[in-house]
Design a protein around this motif. Structure first.
Motif, short mmCIF file in Angstrom:
data_model
loop_
_atom_site.label_atom_id
_atom_site.label_comp_id
_atom_site.label_asym_id
_atom_site.label_seq_id
_atom_site.Cartn_x
_atom_site.Cartn_y
_atom_site.Cartn_z
N SER A 1 0.08 7.83 8.73
CA SER A 1 0.04 6.48 8.65
C SER A 1 0.40 5.73 10.03
CB SER A 1 0.73 5.87 7.53
OG SER A 1 1.93 6.36 7.49
N ALA B 1 -6.54 6.86 7.34
CA ALA B 1 -6.31 7.36 8.45
C ALA B 1 -7.33 8.26 9.16
CB ALA B 1 -5.06 8.36 8.61
N VAL C 1 -2.76 4.96 2.72
CA VAL C 1 -2.93 4.65 4.22
C VAL C 1 -3.45 5.92 4.79
CG1 VAL C 1 -1.55 4.45 6.40
CG2 VAL C 1 -1.11 3.11 4.26
N THR C 2 -2.83 7.04 4.22
CA THR C 2 -3.45 8.57 4.81
C THR C 2 -4.74 8.55 4.48
OG1 THR C 2 -1.19 9.47 4.53
CG2 THR C 2 -3.01 10.89 4.66
N VAL D 1 5.75 4.60 4.12
CA VAL D 1 4.47 4.43 4.86
C VAL D 1 4.77 4.58 6.52
CG1 VAL D 1 2.60 2.68 5.40
CG2 VAL D 1 3.46 2.95 3.13
N LEU E 1 5.06 -2.89 6.35
CA LEU E 1 5.19 -1.36 5.76
C LEU E 1 6.27 -1.02 5.38
CD1 LEU E 1 2.95 -0.37 8.87
CD2 LEU E 1 2.10 -0.49 6.22
N ILE F 1 1.03 -1.19 -0.20
CA ILE F 1 -0.08 0.10 0.01
C ILE F 1 0.98 1.23 -0.17
CG2 ILE F 1 -0.23 0.11 2.55
CD1 ILE F 1 -3.06 0.80 2.06
N LEU G 1 -2.24 5.82 12.45
CA LEU G 1 -3.16 4.87 12.13
C LEU G 1 -2.49 3.51 12.63
CD1 LEU G 1 -5.46 3.81 10.30
CD2 LEU G 1 -3.90 3.47 8.70
N ASN G 2 -1.13 3.36 12.44
CA ASN G 2 -0.83 1.96 12.70
C ASN G 2 -0.71 1.78 14.39
OD1 ASN G 2 -0.19 1.28 10.06
ND2 ASN G 2 1.91 2.21 10.12
N ILE H 1 -3.25 -3.83 12.11
CA ILE H 1 -2.63 -3.71 10.61
C ILE H 1 -1.10 -4.16 10.74
CG2 ILE H 1 -2.29 -2.12 8.86
CD1 ILE H 1 -5.00 -0.92 9.91
N SER H 2 -0.59 -3.48 11.63
CA SER H 2 1.07 -3.65 11.38
C SER H 2 1.50 -4.76 12.06
CB SER H 2 1.69 -2.25 12.25
OG SER H 2 1.09 -2.43 13.63
#
Length: 170
Positions: free
Chosen positions: A156, A132, A128-129, A150, A146, A123, A159-160, A166-167
């Protein structure tokens, strides 16, 4: 591909649920005919969906948006599909292998669905942004790693840290 005449015959069947698992492409003309009926419509074999067909299907409450074989999507098609989700419900794009920033931005606007992209392996930071700011969950279980770009992106990273699963995908 379905011929317009055959599509018209099928739409005339009042008790049929129209499901076409082997149809990989639908023209706008055929899409218009298929959504003109009152029966349910499912096209799980589509491998591509152009923006005009996406807009035609998205305007029909009888269409079941299960698209497991679509691997790429144009932002215009994503916008039409997102409008369907906002009005009628969930969208399943389980075969999507790439998530471009423009597509992500359109799909991120769907506030009514949980979005899972199991086939996405990589991605871009902009994609990703776009997610977010989402107020609903989304998952990338197939994401292998990632990239530094990213991970270094401030949004991001936020977000992570707020979506640890996700991460931590294998």
């Amino acid at each position: 591909e379905i011929a317009p005449e055959l599509a018209q015959d099928l739409v005339n069947c009042p008790t049929c649920f129209l499901r076409f698992p082997a149809v990989s492409r639908v023209t706008p003309e055929v899409a218009r005919v298929l959504v003109s009926g009152k029966q349910g419509l499912q096209l799980p074999g589509l491998t591509e969906i152009d923006p005009e067909v996406a807009a035609i299907l998205a305007a029909s409450p009888n269409w079941a948006p299960y698209l497991p074989d679509v691997t790429t999507l144009a932002p215009e098609a994503a916008k039409a599909l997102a409008s369907f989700v906002s009005t009628f419900g969930d969208l399943q794009l389980t075969g999507l292998t790439s998530l471009e920033p423009g597509v992500a931005a359109e799909l991120a606007k769907c506030q009514r669905c949980v979005t899972v992209f199991p086939a996405v392996r990589a991605i871009e930071p902009e994609a990703v942004t776009a997610f977010a700011g989402c107020k609903r969950p989304f998952a990338l279980p197939g994401l292998a790693s990632l990239t530094p770009d990213v991970a270094a992106d401030r949004k991001s990273t936020r977000l992570n840290s707020s979506h640890e699963w996700i991460s931590r995908m294998p």
